[in-house]
Scaffold this active site. Structure first.
Site, short mmCIF file in Angstrom:
data_model
loop_
_atom_site.label_atom_id
_atom_site.label_comp_id
_atom_site.label_asym_id
_atom_site.label_seq_id
_atom_site.Cartn_x
_atom_site.Cartn_y
_atom_site.Cartn_z
N HIS A 50 0.91 -1.15 0.00
CA HIS A 50 0.00 0.00 0.00
C HIS A 50 0.95 1.19 0.00
CE1 HIS A 50 -3.56 2.44 1.38
NE2 HIS A 50 -2.52 3.26 1.60
N HIS A 90 3.32 3.94 0.58
CA HIS A 90 3.79 4.71 1.74
C HIS A 90 5.19 5.21 1.48
CE1 HIS A 90 4.99 0.51 2.49
NE2 HIS A 90 6.07 1.04 3.05
P1 M7G Z 1 8.04 -1.26 4.03
O1 M7G Z 1 8.89 -0.55 3.04
O2 M7G Z 1 6.74 -1.83 3.50
O3 M7G Z 1 8.78 -2.48 4.66
O4 M7G Z 1 7.78 -0.25 5.19
P2 M7G Z 1 9.90 -2.71 5.76
O5 M7G Z 1 9.16 -2.98 7.03
O6 M7G Z 1 10.60 -3.95 5.28
O7 M7G Z 1 10.75 -1.49 5.78
C1 M7G Z 1 6.76 -0.35 6.13
C2 M7G Z 1 7.10 0.54 7.31
O8 M7G Z 1 5.99 0.56 8.18
C3 M7G Z 1 8.30 0.03 8.11
O9 M7G Z 1 9.22 1.08 8.29
C4 M7G Z 1 7.67 -0.47 9.41
O10 M7G Z 1 8.53 -0.30 10.52
C5 M7G Z 1 6.43 0.37 9.52
N1 M7G Z 1 5.33 -0.31 10.23
C6 M7G Z 1 4.97 -1.59 10.10
N2 M7G Z 1 3.88 -1.84 10.88
C7 M7G Z 1 3.21 -3.13 10.98
C8 M7G Z 1 3.53 -0.67 11.51
C9 M7G Z 1 2.50 -0.31 12.42
O11 M7G Z 1 1.64 -1.10 12.84
N3 M7G Z 1 2.49 0.99 12.81
C10 M7G Z 1 3.43 1.90 12.39
N4 M7G Z 1 3.34 3.15 12.84
N5 M7G Z 1 4.42 1.57 11.53
C11 M7G Z 1 4.48 0.30 11.10
#
Ligand code: M7G
Length: 330
Positions: free
Chosen positions: A268, A270
């Site tokens: 999604h 971000h």
């Molecule tokens: P990504 O690039 O999809 O993947 O980033 P990555 O996790 O491999 O970097 C998603 C981002 O969302 C990451 O920086 C996560 O730390 C953050 N994140 C994931 N979750 C499940 C949550 C959440 O529940 N709340 C918040 N605030 N951040 C999250």
């Protein structure tokens, strides 16, 4: 810490009254409902049974553990947090010192700090899926070359079947979770987004600032879906995100690294906002795409990300890597 914004974050903490932006102790259940506002929660980890250590780092002072909470698979991340300049006076006056050794002008001690200055940031994923457990396991990575065709034939079918749930993202957009943590929102359905602290950031110092901007639009999975029609959305996130961070944390755009991951973990759209100089995992050139470059690439070629060969690392145990191997692409 010379940064005034850092001081502001810390000062509000010192009063014992968390600032609106750094409220803690509020948890959200799996449906995204918020469970009260006490700072002390029931210890859900008291019966935690460790199955294995997924990875750990003495240098980063963290450990990733797989185990069970009441018969459910869980991943727990424990991480020692940075020592804050504003806590030094209390740390020196309120701790006990145990001498380890003394030799000439050199001495080492074990300092036992008051409990509130000795907290461990703890992240719990429960119930954790097999994919979560793999995500946190240290594994060798391989660089994959993905053409437009590879995306259509290999990657897209895989992510449609296999990707992490984005329920947590919808909970944020619908204010069912983390609503009190939102730093800025533009509610516009086309170019709007929610900016809030990434859950990797404890918000106690700006040195490791990490926020994410989540688009309100729900049909953009990743960089690959972007075309020139999304430039206004990206520009809006970039511009208003920078302004909100300057206002809230007193950190100028020149101190920010603003980028998208390809591949992301969550499909999604971000955008990551991290402090320049903070060497966060995933900010390397093989995975991070600066939003400023993404905007320019789309302006010069509306189909840039639909057509280009993109490169990214995949872990040895990633199902997508097996698919690339099966297709003879690795
Ligand atoms: P990504 O690039 O999809 O993947 O980033 P990555 O996790 O491999 O970097 C998603 C981002 O969302 C990451 O920086 C996560 O730390 C953050 N994140 C994931 N979750 C499940 C949550 C959440 O529940 N709340 C918040 N605030 N951040 C999250």
């Amino acid at each position: 810490m010379a940064d005034t914004s850092a001081k502001r974050l810390i000062d509000s903490d010192k009063t014992g009254e968390p600032a609106p932006d750094i409220k803690r102790g509020k948890t959200d259940n799996e449906n995204g409902r918020e469970d009260g506002n006490e700072s002390v929660q029931e210890n859900v980890l008291s019966g935690f049974k460790t199955s294995s250590v997924l990875s750990d780092s003495a240098r980063e002072k963290n450990i990733f553990i797989h185990g069970k909470v009441a018969d459910q698979d869980a991943v727990v991340i424990l991480e020692k947090t940075p020592i804050r300049e504003d806590s030094l006076a209390e740390l020196f006056s309120g701790s006990t010192l145990k001498l380890e050794m003394k030799n000439d002008i050199y001495s080492t001690y074990r300092l036992q700090a008051p409990p509130h200055l000795n907290e461990i940031k703890t992240t719990v994923v429960c119930p954790a899926t097999e994919k979560h457990i793999k995500k946190y396991q240290r594994k060798e990575s391989f660089l994959v070359e993905e053409t437009e065709e590879d995306y259509k034939n290999i990657t897209l079918p895989h992510i449609l079947k296999q990707s992490f749930s984005v329920q947590w993202v919808y909970n944020i957009l619908e204010k069912k979770a983390e609503a009190e943590r939102i730093v800025y929102e533009d509610p516009d359905p086309d170019v709007g987004f929610v900016l809030l602290p990434d859950f990797k950031w404890d918000q106690k110092q700006v040195d490791d600032l990490y926020l994410i901007a989540i688009a309100h639009q729900r049909d953009i999975k990743s960089l690959r879906d972007l075309t020139s029609e999304h430039v206004p959305l990206l520009q809006n996130i970039f511009q208003k995100g920078k302004e909100a961070i300057l206002q809230r944390y007193n950190l100028p755009a020149s101190k920010l690294r603003v980028y998208l991951h390809y591949q992301p973990s969550y499909y999604h759209l971000h955008v990551h906002f991290t402090k320049l100089g903070y060497d966060v995992p995933g900010c390397g050139v093989e995975r991070a795409h600066l939003i400023a470059d993404v905007i320019q690439n789309l302006q010069s070629d509306p189909q840039y990300y639909k057509t280009r060969t993109l490169y990214f690392p995949l872990r040895a145990d990633d199902g997508l890597l097996s698919k690339f191997k099966e297709a003879g692409r690795l």
